[in-house]
Design a protein around this motif. Structure first.
Motif, PDB file in Angstrom:
ATOM      1  N   PHE A   1       0.848  -1.365  -0.003  1.00 59.74           N
ATOM      2  CA  PHE A   1       0.211  -0.044   0.225  1.00 59.74           C
ATOM      3  C   PHE A   1       0.727   1.215   0.095  1.00 59.74           C
ATOM      4  CE2 PHE A   1      -2.533   3.112   2.185  1.00 59.74           C
ATOM      5  CZ  PHE A   1      -3.644   3.303   1.333  1.00 59.74           C
ATOM      6  N   VAL A   2       1.649   1.222   0.972  1.00 58.68           N
ATOM      7  CA  VAL A   2       2.957   2.296   0.905  1.00 58.68           C
ATOM      8  C   VAL A   2       3.605   2.592  -0.102  1.00 58.68           C
ATOM      9  CG1 VAL A   2       4.455   3.537   2.234  1.00 58.68           C
ATOM     10  CG2 VAL A   2       2.930   2.259   3.466  1.00 58.68           C
ATOM     11  N   GLY A   3       4.146   1.468  -0.883  1.00 60.84           N
ATOM     12  CA  GLY A   3       4.558   1.515  -2.036  1.00 60.84           C
ATOM     13  C   GLY A   3       3.596   2.339  -3.337  1.00 60.84           C
ATOM     14  N   VAL A   4       2.530   1.882  -3.215  1.00 66.08           N
ATOM     15  CA  VAL A   4       1.841   2.248  -4.305  1.00 66.08           C
ATOM     16  C   VAL A   4       1.604   3.864  -4.077  1.00 66.08           C
ATOM     17  CG1 VAL A   4      -0.668   2.803  -5.404  1.00 66.08           C
ATOM     18  CG2 VAL A   4       0.546   0.227  -4.745  1.00 66.08           C
ATOM     19  N   ILE A   5       1.243   4.581  -2.875  1.00 70.41           N
ATOM     20  CA  ILE A   5       1.240   5.897  -2.438  1.00 70.41           C
ATOM     21  C   ILE A   5       2.522   6.747  -3.027  1.00 70.41           C
ATOM     22  CG2 ILE A   5       1.300   7.372  -0.606  1.00 70.41           C
ATOM     23  CD1 ILE A   5      -0.755   5.619   0.724  1.00 70.41           C
ATOM     24  N   TYR A   6       3.710   6.119  -2.839  1.00 68.76           N
ATOM     25  CA  TYR A   6       4.880   6.770  -3.172  1.00 68.76           C
ATOM     26  C   TYR A   6       5.133   6.849  -4.726  1.00 68.76           C
ATOM     27  CZ  TYR A   6       6.495   7.706   1.684  1.00 68.76           C
ATOM     28  OH  TYR A   6       6.621   7.972   2.950  1.00 68.76           O
ATOM     29  N   SER A   7       4.791   5.552  -5.237  1.00 68.57           N
ATOM     30  CA  SER A   7       5.151   5.421  -6.875  1.00 68.57           C
ATOM     31  C   SER A   7       4.337   6.189  -7.688  1.00 68.57           C
ATOM     32  CB  SER A   7       5.029   3.991  -7.143  1.00 68.57           C
ATOM     33  OG  SER A   7       3.899   3.315  -7.206  1.00 68.57           O
ATOM     34  N   THR A   8       2.938   6.470  -7.094  1.00 67.23           N
ATOM     35  CA  THR A   8       2.097   7.118  -8.054  1.00 67.23           C
ATOM     36  C   THR A   8       2.078   8.759  -7.694  1.00 67.23           C
ATOM     37  OG1 THR A   8       0.344   6.874  -6.292  1.00 67.23           O
ATOM     38  CG2 THR A   8       0.524   5.284  -8.271  1.00 67.23           C
ATOM     39  N   LYS A   9       2.912   9.319  -6.785  1.00 68.68           N
ATOM     40  CA  LYS A   9       3.087  10.636  -6.545  1.00 68.68           C
ATOM     41  C   LYS A   9       1.850  11.202  -5.733  1.00 68.68           C
ATOM     42  CE  LYS A   9       7.164  11.307  -8.573  1.00 68.68           C
ATOM     43  NZ  LYS A   9       8.138  10.484  -8.213  1.00 68.68           N
ATOM     44  N   PHE A  10       0.957   9.979  -5.183  1.00 68.48           N
ATOM     45  CA  PHE A  10      -0.256  10.349  -4.545  1.00 68.48           C
ATOM     46  C   PHE A  10       0.039  11.283  -3.467  1.00 68.48           C
ATOM     47  CE2 PHE A  10      -3.377   9.598  -1.374  1.00 68.48           C
ATOM     48  CZ  PHE A  10      -4.615  10.085  -1.928  1.00 68.48           C
ATOM     49  N   LEU A  11       1.104  10.899  -2.664  1.00 70.35           N
ATOM     50  CA  LEU A  11       1.437  11.446  -1.331  1.00 70.35           C
ATOM     51  C   LEU A  11       1.817  12.866  -1.825  1.00 70.35           C
ATOM     52  CD1 LEU A  11       1.458  10.774   1.740  1.00 70.35           C
ATOM     53  CD2 LEU A  11       3.656  10.300   1.394  1.00 70.35           C
ATOM     54  N   LEU A  12       2.788  13.082  -2.924  1.00 70.58           N
ATOM     55  CA  LEU A  12       3.146  14.507  -3.139  1.00 70.58           C
ATOM     56  C   LEU A  12       2.006  15.196  -3.484  1.00 70.58           C
ATOM     57  CD1 LEU A  12       5.516  16.452  -3.759  1.00 70.58           C
ATOM     58  CD2 LEU A  12       5.212  15.532  -6.128  1.00 70.58           C
ATOM     59  N   VAL A  13       0.957  14.948  -3.959  1.00 69.22           N
ATOM     60  CA  VAL A  13      -0.175  15.811  -4.470  1.00 69.22           C
ATOM     61  C   VAL A  13      -1.024  16.223  -2.902  1.00 69.22           C
ATOM     62  CG1 VAL A  13      -2.248  15.773  -5.472  1.00 69.22           C
ATOM     63  CG2 VAL A  13      -0.654  14.627  -6.678  1.00 69.22           C
ATOM     64  N   VAL A  14      -1.155  15.033  -2.123  1.00 68.70           N
ATOM     65  CA  VAL A  14      -2.008  15.416  -1.103  1.00 68.70           C
ATOM     66  C   VAL A  14      -0.924  16.266  -0.031  1.00 68.70           C
ATOM     67  CG1 VAL A  14      -2.747  14.353   1.303  1.00 68.70           C
ATOM     68  CG2 VAL A  14      -2.918  13.283  -1.078  1.00 68.70           C
ATOM     69  N   LYS A  15       0.155  16.112   0.113  1.00 69.39           N
ATOM     70  CA  LYS A  15       1.041  17.040   0.936  1.00 69.39           C
ATOM     71  C   LYS A  15       0.903  18.384   0.423  1.00 69.39           C
ATOM     72  CE  LYS A  15       1.991  14.262   4.168  1.00 69.39           C
ATOM     73  NZ  LYS A  15       1.214  14.542   5.502  1.00 69.39           N
ATOM     74  N   SER A  16       0.957  18.441  -0.924  1.00 67.92           N
ATOM     75  CA  SER A  16       0.791  19.833  -1.833  1.00 67.92           C
ATOM     76  C   SER A  16      -0.384  20.547  -1.210  1.00 67.92           C
ATOM     77  CB  SER A  16       0.937  19.801  -3.235  1.00 67.92           C
ATOM     78  OG  SER A  16       2.222  19.145  -3.444  1.00 67.92           O
ATOM     79  N   ILE A  17      -1.235  19.740  -1.368  1.00 68.52           N
ATOM     80  CA  ILE A  17      -2.839  20.307  -0.803  1.00 68.52           C
ATOM     81  C   ILE A  17      -2.756  20.794   0.449  1.00 68.52           C
ATOM     82  CG2 ILE A  17      -5.042  19.761  -0.627  1.00 68.52           C
ATOM     83  CD1 ILE A  17      -4.989  18.036  -2.972  1.00 68.52           C
TER      84      ILE A  17
END
Length: 82
Positions: free
Chosen positions: A1-17
């Motif tokens: 799960f964590v790997g998917v969050i990092y590899s898709t840049k999802f976390l980057l988008v959420v942290k930017s928001i």
């Protein structure tokens, strides 16, 4: 799960928001907007803790503080619902 969050840049988008919301909350004129935009992220954190980790922690505090802050700024939201 964590790997998917990092590899898709999802976390980057959420942290930017989140960063944009913090800037909005610091400015008195846009505080109410920042609180509304950060609310779904706070609820997502709480749901992640409850449903996946099975240990609610900081999410409870985040949602509670967000709800209190929104309630304290409720006059600014009347234009939206009326």
């Amino acid at each position: 799960f964590v790997g998917v969050i990092y590899s898709t840049k999802f976390l980057l988008v959420v942290k930017s928001i989140e960063l944009i919301c913090v800037v909005l909350m610091v400015l008195p004129k846009t505080k109410a907007l920042g609180l509304l935009l950060i609310a779904p992220i706070s609820v997502s954190i709480l749901l992640f803790e409850i449903l996946i980790v099975k240990q609610p922690a900081i999410g409870i505090l985040l949602v509670a503080l967000n709800a209190i802050s929104i309630f304290q700024s409720k006059e600014k939201y009347f234009a939206i619902v009326n």
